[in-house]
Design a protein around this motif. Structure first.
Motif, PDB file in Angstrom:
ATOM      1  N   UNK A 134       5.018   1.277   0.135  1.00  0.00           N
ATOM      2  CA  UNK A 134       4.224   1.907   1.192  1.00  0.00           C
ATOM      3  C   UNK A 134       2.728   1.711   0.979  1.00  0.00           C
ATOM      4  N   UNK A 135       2.332   1.367  -0.252  1.00  0.00           N
ATOM      5  CA  UNK A 135       0.906   1.208  -0.568  1.00  0.00           C
ATOM      6  C   UNK A 135       0.203   0.194   0.337  1.00  0.00           C
ATOM      7  N   UNK A 136       0.799  -0.969   0.652  1.00  0.00           N
ATOM      8  CA  UNK A 136       0.109  -1.880   1.564  1.00  0.00           C
ATOM      9  C   UNK A 136      -0.189  -1.257   2.924  1.00  0.00           C
ATOM     10  N   UNK A 137       0.748  -0.502   3.454  1.00  0.00           N
ATOM     11  CA  UNK A 137       0.513   0.153   4.743  1.00  0.00           C
ATOM     12  C   UNK A 137      -0.628   1.155   4.655  1.00  0.00           C
TER      13      UNK A 137
ATOM     14  N   UNK B 193       2.040   9.416   4.217  1.00  0.00           N
ATOM     15  CA  UNK B 193       0.672   9.227   3.724  1.00  0.00           C
ATOM     16  C   UNK B 193       0.332  10.277   2.674  1.00  0.00           C
ATOM     17  N   UNK B 194       0.704  11.523   2.901  1.00  0.00           N
ATOM     18  CA  UNK B 194       0.465  12.585   1.924  1.00  0.00           C
ATOM     19  C   UNK B 194       1.229  12.317   0.629  1.00  0.00           C
ATOM     20  N   UNK B 195       2.431  11.789   0.767  1.00  0.00           N
ATOM     21  CA  UNK B 195       3.260  11.441  -0.390  1.00  0.00           C
ATOM     22  C   UNK B 195       2.580  10.354  -1.228  1.00  0.00           C
ATOM     23  N   UNK B 196       2.098   9.304  -0.566  1.00  0.00           N
ATOM     24  CA  UNK B 196       1.416   8.223  -1.282  1.00  0.00           C
ATOM     25  C   UNK B 196       0.143   8.724  -1.950  1.00  0.00           C
ATOM     26  N   UNK B 197      -0.608   9.543  -1.248  1.00  0.00           N
ATOM     27  CA  UNK B 197      -1.851  10.061  -1.810  1.00  0.00           C
ATOM     28  C   UNK B 197      -1.595  10.966  -2.998  1.00  0.00           C
ATOM     29  N   UNK B 198      -0.528  11.718  -2.953  1.00  0.00           N
ATOM     30  CA  UNK B 198      -0.181  12.600  -4.070  1.00  0.00           C
ATOM     31  C   UNK B 198       0.108  11.787  -5.334  1.00  0.00           C
ATOM     32  N   UNK B 199       0.877  10.720  -5.186  1.00  0.00           N
ATOM     33  CA  UNK B 199       1.206   9.883  -6.341  1.00  0.00           C
ATOM     34  C   UNK B 199      -0.020   9.117  -6.821  1.00  0.00           C
TER      35      UNK B 199
ATOM     36  N   UNK C 206      -1.469  -6.714  -4.967  1.00  0.00           N
ATOM     37  CA  UNK C 206      -0.911  -7.070  -3.665  1.00  0.00           C
ATOM     38  C   UNK C 206       0.603  -7.230  -3.739  1.00  0.00           C
ATOM     39  N   UNK C 207       1.144  -7.176  -4.931  1.00  0.00           N
ATOM     40  CA  UNK C 207       2.584  -7.301  -5.136  1.00  0.00           C
ATOM     41  C   UNK C 207       3.212  -5.922  -5.262  1.00  0.00           C
ATOM     42  N   UNK C 208       4.105  -5.537  -4.357  1.00  0.00           N
ATOM     43  CA  UNK C 208       4.778  -4.237  -4.491  1.00  0.00           C
ATOM     44  C   UNK C 208       5.559  -4.101  -5.793  1.00  0.00           C
TER      45      UNK C 208
END
Length: 410
Positions: free
Chosen positions: A292-295, A316-322, A113-115
């Motif tokens: 961005x992970x919390x969002x 969202x695509x960027x986060x999913x890629x990583x 939960x911590x960025x």
């Protein structure tokens, strides 16, 4: 707030917990001191006749019971302390090992939960450095979380940790960047960590406190009560720190307006690129992804989720890629990739397994295996998120990235 705890040992004494000693709340992962204050004072019982006279009013067997019980509790506490100390010494006594101290895994399935904790662990995976997680919740001597230990050296603050690892181990994600790109990268990192972070923290720990409370990894007969206490304690800390920062002096609508501006800025900077600074990873990607992970995964039904899974779908695509590339054990339901107003609660949230010692070399040493693990089966009909061959568009470029990890250590 005022506490008092008493126990007895071979020499009768009382321990009083008052005010002016830092104690970790063990929840929020900002690189801020999340603590309340108290001090510990021990003094002999015989110095306080009132206490002994109170015991004297009881029968002898009650006094014996009180003292014996207190001695047993003190002995149990001492043995527990020694066992934990031995365990820590065994785990941390290893040469050339990176020990990452961070908060425990939440129940939501997200790694943290911590960025800032998520940023540091993602960075270690990006540069392919083995590390050992230590979920003790203990803050660094400077009151920071996360922090690392390496060959008896302690380093806190994600920026200083990265600088330390680059200097000592020769790894860097920014070698291919120009001086101007490095400046832009630092500016984006500071916007995310010093401004956007507070808007996400407000959404998570103030506006959606009840949902966040359910994600806390607390077990036991009083788990619900402890979750309530810890979540409201952390929420109060966030509001206090936000007010000191300045952003907490604005209204809810104004805070969300600032959040939206930051997210749209990131979406514009990203565009149709794979990563923030181009086709290759850089340090800024660890910071942006973790914030961005919390969002994406821990704030269902909120304004940031609506944005990232709606208008700002490239984020969202960027986060999913990583996530797919560096967190293969982090399971996400792809049917929940797009935002929907009707959110259904899950009675059995997925848990992220604690892998302990992690090395990305196992993930990337075989490019063919990596590609086969992170693609949909071609028998399934193509989806809007797939190309004509049935491979996911979010990680269809995995083949071209397998050689990057070797270049980082050159």
């Amino acid at each position: 707030m005022y506490w008092r705890v008493g126990f007895a040992w071979t020499r009768s004494c009382v321990v009083e917990l008052g005010q002016n000693q830092s104690l970790s709340s063990g929840l929020l992962g900002a690189e801020e001191t999340l603590s309340f204050y108290g001090y510990i004072i021990a003094y002999p019982l015989q110095d306080y006749g009132g206490i002994m006279s109170a015991l004297g009013s009881d029968s002898w067997w009650r006094k014996t019971l009180y003292l014996t019980g207190g001695a047993l509790l003190a002995a149990a506490a001492y043995l527990l302390h020694e066992l934990l100390a031995i365990r820590k010494e065994e785990e941390l006594d290893s040469k050339d090992a990176i020990i990452l101290h961070q908060f425990s895994r939440p129940k939501s399935g997200a790694p943290s939960l911590s960025p800032f904790c998520l940023k540091m662990e993602t960075y270690l995976r990006m540069v392919d450095l083995p590390y050992q997680n230590y979920f003790d919740g203990k803050l660094s001597p400077q009151g920071k979380m996360p922090w690392i230990e390496y060959n008896q050296e302690q380093v806190c603050g994600s920026e200083f940790i990265i600088d330390f690892l680059e200097e000592r181990l020769g790894v860097s994600l920014n070698k291919s960047l120009t001086a101007q790109e490095k400046a832009v990268s630092r500016a984006v990192t500071k916007m995310v960590e010093e401004h956007f972070y507070w808007t996400i923290a407000y959404c998570q720990w103030v506006d959606n406190l009840e949902e966040t409370q359910k994600m806390l990894a607390v077990s036991g007969p009083l788990s619900d009560l402890l979750k309530w206490i810890l979540s409201h304690l952390t929420g109060g800390i966030v509001k206090r720190e936000m007010y000191g920062h300045g952003i907490g002096r604005f209204s809810k609508e104004e805070v969300y307006a600032l959040m939206e501006k930051d997210m749209r800025t990131l979406a514009t900077l990203l565009g149709d690129k794979k990563y923030l600074m181009g086709s290759k990873l850089s340090t800024v990607d660890a910071a942006v992804f973790s914030h961005l992970a919390p969002a994406m995964w821990t704030l269902p039904g909120t304004r940031p989720e609506q944005l990232i899974k709606g208008e700002l779908i490239n984020l969202a695509m960027y986060c999913e890629r990583i996530r797919r590339r560096f967190w293969p054990e982090w399971f996400v339901d792809l049917e929940d990739f797009c935002y929907s107003d009707s959110t259904e609660g899950s009675d059995s949230p997925s848990k992220l397994p604690d892998l302990g010692l992690y090395s990305g070399s196992d993930t990337f040493q075989d490019c063919t295996q990596s590609h086969s693990l992170h693609t949909h089966t071609p028998q399934e009909p193509p989806s809007p998120g797939s190309d004509p061959t049935g491979h996911s568009l979010y990680d269809s470029d995995m083949d071209t990235e397998c050689s990057e990890m070797d270049q980082l250590k050159c």
